[in-house]
Design a protein around this motif. Structure first.
Motif, PDB file in Angstrom:
ATOM      1  N   ALA A   1      -3.197  15.830   2.255  1.00 56.65           N
ATOM      2  CA  ALA A   1      -2.175  15.712   1.212  1.00 56.65           C
ATOM      3  C   ALA A   1      -0.757  15.617   1.860  1.00 56.65           C
ATOM      4  O   ALA A   1      -0.445  16.534   2.389  1.00 56.65           O
ATOM      5  CB  ALA A   1      -2.237  16.700   0.125  1.00 56.65           C
ATOM      6  N   ASP A   2      -0.497  14.349   2.006  1.00 56.77           N
ATOM      7  CA  ASP A   2       0.964  14.153   2.919  1.00 56.77           C
ATOM      8  C   ASP A   2       0.318  14.717   4.308  1.00 56.77           C
ATOM      9  O   ASP A   2      -0.548  14.105   4.965  1.00 56.77           O
ATOM     10  CB  ASP A   2       2.141  14.768   2.426  1.00 56.77           C
ATOM     11  CG  ASP A   2       2.663  14.190   1.203  1.00 56.77           C
ATOM     12  OD1 ASP A   2       2.391  13.023   1.011  1.00 56.77           O
ATOM     13  OD2 ASP A   2       3.449  14.645   0.339  1.00 56.77           O
TER      14      ASP A   2
ATOM     15  N   ARG B   1       5.914  13.864  -5.873  1.00 60.20           N
ATOM     16  CA  ARG B   1       4.662  13.074  -5.477  1.00 60.20           C
ATOM     17  C   ARG B   1       4.015  13.356  -4.219  1.00 60.20           C
ATOM     18  O   ARG B   1       4.793  13.501  -3.215  1.00 60.20           O
ATOM     19  CB  ARG B   1       5.156  11.522  -5.568  1.00 60.20           C
ATOM     20  CG  ARG B   1       3.859  10.622  -5.448  1.00 60.20           C
ATOM     21  CD  ARG B   1       4.063   9.155  -5.269  1.00 60.20           C
ATOM     22  NE  ARG B   1       4.805   8.787  -4.070  1.00 60.20           N
ATOM     23  CZ  ARG B   1       4.187   8.450  -2.955  1.00 60.20           C
ATOM     24  NH1 ARG B   1       2.893   8.538  -2.539  1.00 60.20           N
ATOM     25  NH2 ARG B   1       4.905   8.199  -1.857  1.00 60.20           N
ATOM     26  N   VAL B   2       2.694  13.417  -4.219  1.00 56.31           N
ATOM     27  CA  VAL B   2       1.926  13.716  -2.880  1.00 56.31           C
ATOM     28  C   VAL B   2       0.861  12.661  -2.927  1.00 56.31           C
ATOM     29  O   VAL B   2       0.060  12.222  -3.794  1.00 56.31           O
ATOM     30  CB  VAL B   2       1.280  14.972  -3.070  1.00 56.31           C
ATOM     31  CG1 VAL B   2       0.352  15.382  -1.936  1.00 56.31           C
ATOM     32  CG2 VAL B   2       2.454  16.354  -3.151  1.00 56.31           C
TER      33      VAL B   2
ATOM     34  N   ASP C   1      -2.296   9.365  -6.095  1.00 54.41           N
ATOM     35  CA  ASP C   1      -1.115  10.062  -5.960  1.00 54.41           C
ATOM     36  C   ASP C   1      -1.176  11.036  -7.065  1.00 54.41           C
ATOM     37  O   ASP C   1      -1.490  10.874  -7.969  1.00 54.41           O
ATOM     38  CB  ASP C   1       0.035   8.744  -6.170  1.00 54.41           C
ATOM     39  CG  ASP C   1       0.384   7.931  -5.027  1.00 54.41           C
ATOM     40  OD1 ASP C   1      -0.006   8.217  -4.015  1.00 54.41           O
ATOM     41  OD2 ASP C   1       0.652   6.849  -5.612  1.00 54.41           O
TER      42      ASP C   1
END
Length: 163
Positions: free
Chosen positions: A50-51, A28-29, A93
């Motif tokens: 993204a993260d 998951r990101v 997500d």
């Protein structure tokens, strides 16, 4: 460095998802995404966090094959541009997991005003490979050529009617 324009092609198909698959083998990101361009602009200029990664993306075209260029940004560069995306942002997500044949899926589960939308995309090395692809049973209706499901349209127009 000698690069051809084809080095920057994104070839993908996009599908709706009614029922989630088992995501045990997926990662998951968390994504925050905002658009610097308006829906009617001929190109798409997007910021994505993204993260821990921060990326500026330029896309042109629509449908299965589009041109795409990505540039990594430093946090200060991202923070300088992010306020310009006000009113054109989304949260989702992304689950990235394996598919047969060495392919992978990217399943986006949207939050906020775009919930409960779920879309899955698969990228391909060629248009021929994309056309031969047989989606797994958990993939729903294909929306590759439906502009209403482009993220830039979603952040300005909202969910398509019936979603």
């Amino acid at each position: 460095m000698n690069t051809k324009s084809s080095d920057f092609l994104e070839i993908e198909r996009k599908f709706l998802v009614e029922e989630l698959p088992v995501l045990a083998d997926a990662i998951r990101v968390s994504i925050s995404q905002g658009y610097l361009t308006e829906t009617e602009d001929s190109v798409e200029l997007r910021l994505r966090r993204a993260d821990d990664a921060r990326i500026l993306t330029l896309k042109s075209g629509w449908g299965m094959t589009r041109k795409e260029r990505n540039v990594a940004l430093e946090p200060a560069q991202f923070d300088l541009l992010w306020p310009e995306t006000e009113g054109r942002r989304l949260q989702k997500d992304r689950w990235i997991g394996p598919l047969p044949g060495g392919l992978r899926f990217e399943l986006d589960i949207y939050h906020g005003a775009l919930a409960p939308l779920r879309v899955v995309e698969v990228e391909f090395a060629s248009e021929q490979e994309a056309r031969r692809f047989v989606p797994p049973a958990w993939f729903g209706a294909e929306v590759t050529d439906d502009a209403r499901y482009g993220n830039r349209v979603l952040v300005t127009a909202g969910l398509p009617e019936g979603e």
